[in-house]
Design a protein around this motif. Structure first.
Motif, mmCIF file in Angstrom:
data_model
loop_
_atom_site.group_PDB
_atom_site.id
_atom_site.type_symbol
_atom_site.label_atom_id
_atom_site.label_comp_id
_atom_site.label_asym_id
_atom_site.label_seq_id
_atom_site.Cartn_x
_atom_site.Cartn_y
_atom_site.Cartn_z
ATOM 1 N N TYR A 1 75.244 32.033 55.669
ATOM 2 C CA TYR A 1 74.357 31.093 56.359
ATOM 3 C C TYR A 1 73.309 31.788 57.220
ATOM 4 N N ALA A 2 73.604 32.981 57.740
ATOM 5 C CA ALA A 2 72.664 33.685 58.619
ATOM 6 C C ALA A 2 71.637 34.504 57.839
ATOM 7 N N GLU A 3 71.801 34.582 56.532
ATOM 8 C CA GLU A 3 70.865 35.329 55.690
ATOM 9 C C GLU A 3 69.669 34.438 55.339
ATOM 10 N N PRO A 4 68.544 35.046 54.968
ATOM 11 C CA PRO A 4 67.372 34.239 54.576
ATOM 12 C C PRO A 4 67.557 33.652 53.176
ATOM 13 N N LEU A 5 68.258 32.538 53.094
ATOM 14 C CA LEU A 5 68.510 31.878 51.811
ATOM 15 C C LEU A 5 67.428 30.832 51.552
ATOM 16 N N ASP A 6 67.021 30.718 50.307
ATOM 17 C CA ASP A 6 66.110 29.653 49.920
ATOM 18 C C ASP A 6 66.638 29.011 48.639
ATOM 19 N N VAL A 7 66.067 27.882 48.284
ATOM 20 C CA VAL A 7 66.560 27.134 47.125
ATOM 21 C C VAL A 7 66.459 27.942 45.834
ATOM 22 N N PRO A 8 65.375 28.677 45.586
ATOM 23 C CA PRO A 8 65.344 29.476 44.345
ATOM 24 C C PRO A 8 66.482 30.498 44.266
ATOM 25 N N ALA A 9 66.805 31.149 45.378
ATOM 26 C CA ALA A 9 67.913 32.123 45.374
ATOM 27 C C ALA A 9 69.239 31.424 45.112
ATOM 28 N N LEU A 10 69.429 30.262 45.710
ATOM 29 C CA LEU A 10 70.672 29.512 45.506
ATOM 30 C C LEU A 10 70.759 28.989 44.077
ATOM 31 N N ALA A 11 69.627 28.578 43.523
ATOM 32 C CA ALA A 11 69.610 28.113 42.135
ATOM 33 C C ALA A 11 69.994 29.250 41.191
ATOM 34 N N ARG A 12 69.534 30.465 41.487
ATOM 35 C CA ARG A 12 69.927 31.617 40.661
ATOM 36 C C ARG A 12 71.432 31.854 40.758
ATOM 37 N N THR A 13 72.007 31.661 41.940
ATOM 38 C CA THR A 13 73.455 31.802 42.112
ATOM 39 C C THR A 13 74.194 30.820 41.207
ATOM 40 N N ALA A 14 73.640 29.613 41.074
ATOM 41 C CA ALA A 14 74.254 28.570 40.247
ATOM 42 C C ALA A 14 73.812 28.645 38.786
ATOM 43 N N LEU A 15 72.970 29.625 38.462
ATOM 44 C CA LEU A 15 72.465 29.800 37.100
ATOM 45 C C LEU A 15 71.746 28.551 36.599
ATOM 46 N N MET A 16 70.872 28.002 37.464
ATOM 47 C CA MET A 16 70.120 26.788 37.134
ATOM 48 C C MET A 16 68.669 26.971 37.552
ATOM 49 N N SER A 17 67.808 26.128 36.999
ATOM 50 C CA SER A 17 66.427 26.096 37.475
ATOM 51 C C SER A 17 66.447 25.497 38.886
ATOM 52 N N THR A 18 65.399 25.762 39.636
ATOM 53 C CA THR A 18 65.324 25.279 41.021
ATOM 54 C C THR A 18 65.392 23.752 41.088
ATOM 55 N N ALA A 19 64.604 23.077 40.260
ATOM 56 C CA ALA A 19 64.578 21.608 40.292
ATOM 57 C C ALA A 19 65.921 21.021 39.868
ATOM 58 N N HIS A 20 66.491 21.548 38.800
ATOM 59 C CA HIS A 20 67.781 21.036 38.324
ATOM 60 C C HIS A 20 68.865 21.276 39.380
ATOM 61 N N PHE A 21 68.869 22.460 39.969
ATOM 62 C CA PHE A 21 69.849 22.772 41.007
ATOM 63 C C PHE A 21 69.727 21.796 42.179
ATOM 64 N N SER A 22 68.520 21.592 42.671
ATOM 65 C CA SER A 22 68.323 20.686 43.816
ATOM 66 C C SER A 22 68.806 19.279 43.494
ATOM 67 N N ARG A 23 68.450 18.805 42.301
ATOM 68 C CA ARG A 23 68.846 17.453 41.882
ATOM 69 C C ARG A 23 70.358 17.331 41.754
ATOM 70 N N ARG A 24 70.992 18.278 41.080
ATOM 71 C CA ARG A 24 72.440 18.222 40.855
ATOM 72 C C ARG A 24 73.223 18.461 42.144
ATOM 73 N N PHE A 25 72.733 19.343 43.014
ATOM 74 C CA PHE A 25 73.409 19.583 44.294
ATOM 75 C C PHE A 25 73.426 18.290 45.114
ATOM 76 N N ARG A 26 72.290 17.612 45.167
ATOM 77 C CA ARG A 26 72.212 16.353 45.920
ATOM 78 C C ARG A 26 73.153 15.297 45.332
ATOM 79 N N GLU A 27 73.226 15.229 44.019
ATOM 80 C CA GLU A 27 74.136 14.276 43.369
ATOM 81 C C GLU A 27 75.594 14.605 43.684
ATOM 82 N N ALA A 28 75.929 15.895 43.687
ATOM 83 C CA ALA A 28 77.318 16.311 43.893
ATOM 84 C C ALA A 28 77.749 16.228 45.357
ATOM 85 N N TYR A 29 76.848 16.571 46.284
ATOM 86 C CA TYR A 29 77.238 16.690 47.699
ATOM 87 C C TYR A 29 76.527 15.711 48.630
#
Length: 149
Positions: A22-50
């Motif tokens: 949490y203290a690291e400079p995280l952004d949505v593109p980096a998190l999407a790469r962690t989830a192996l998804m495109s940025t838009a798909h990751f944001s959409r699916r994360f919101r649906e899931a959580y």
């Protein structure tokens, strides 16, 4: 079905990364790469899931950790930067929105009642929640926005 479970595992991996880093400079593109998804798909699916955006989830975790730092005597500026925020104004606005108090007011409150409670229970009871409504006091005297009674 297994594709859905695989996607949920990958979303959880990104969420766990936010919890850990949490203290690291995280952004949505980096998190999407962690989830192996495109940025838009990751944001959409994360919101649906959580039920919140990745940014909102990360900021809630940061505010949660900042509350602990403020209770332990760090200044508002120190707590802001320690949890990975780069703007004191944005940090203070989000803190006030989630907690119902400014960081300075929260820091100056008496937190003796929390000292006897195990940290894991304090974290759960004082977790910031953004659900609308007026702040209310939790069982530990912590203000929670829109928390259930």
């Amino acid at each position: 079905m297994s594709a859905d479970l695989d996607e949920l595992r990958r979303l959880r991996r990104a969420r766990d990364r936010m919890d850990r880093e949490y203290a690291e400079p995280l952004d949505v593109p980096a998190l999407a790469r962690t989830a192996l998804m495109s940025t838009a798909h990751f944001s959409r699916r994360f919101r649906e899931a959580y039920s919140e955006t990745p940014y909102s989830y990360l900021m809630t975790r940061r505010i949660e950790r900042a509350k602990t730092l403020l209770r332990n005597g760090l200044s508002v500026t120190e707590a802001c930067f320690a949890v990975g925020c780069t703007s004191l104004g944005s940090f203070s606005a989000r803190f006030t929105e989630l907690v119902g108090d400014t960081p300075s007011a929260y820091r100056s409150r008496d937190h003796e009642h929390v000292a006897a409670v195990p940290p894991c229970q304090t974290m759960v009871a004082s977790r910031p929640r953004k659900t609308g409504g007026a702040p209310r006091q939790s069982s530990f005297g912590e203000a929670s926005v829109g928390a259930p009674a």
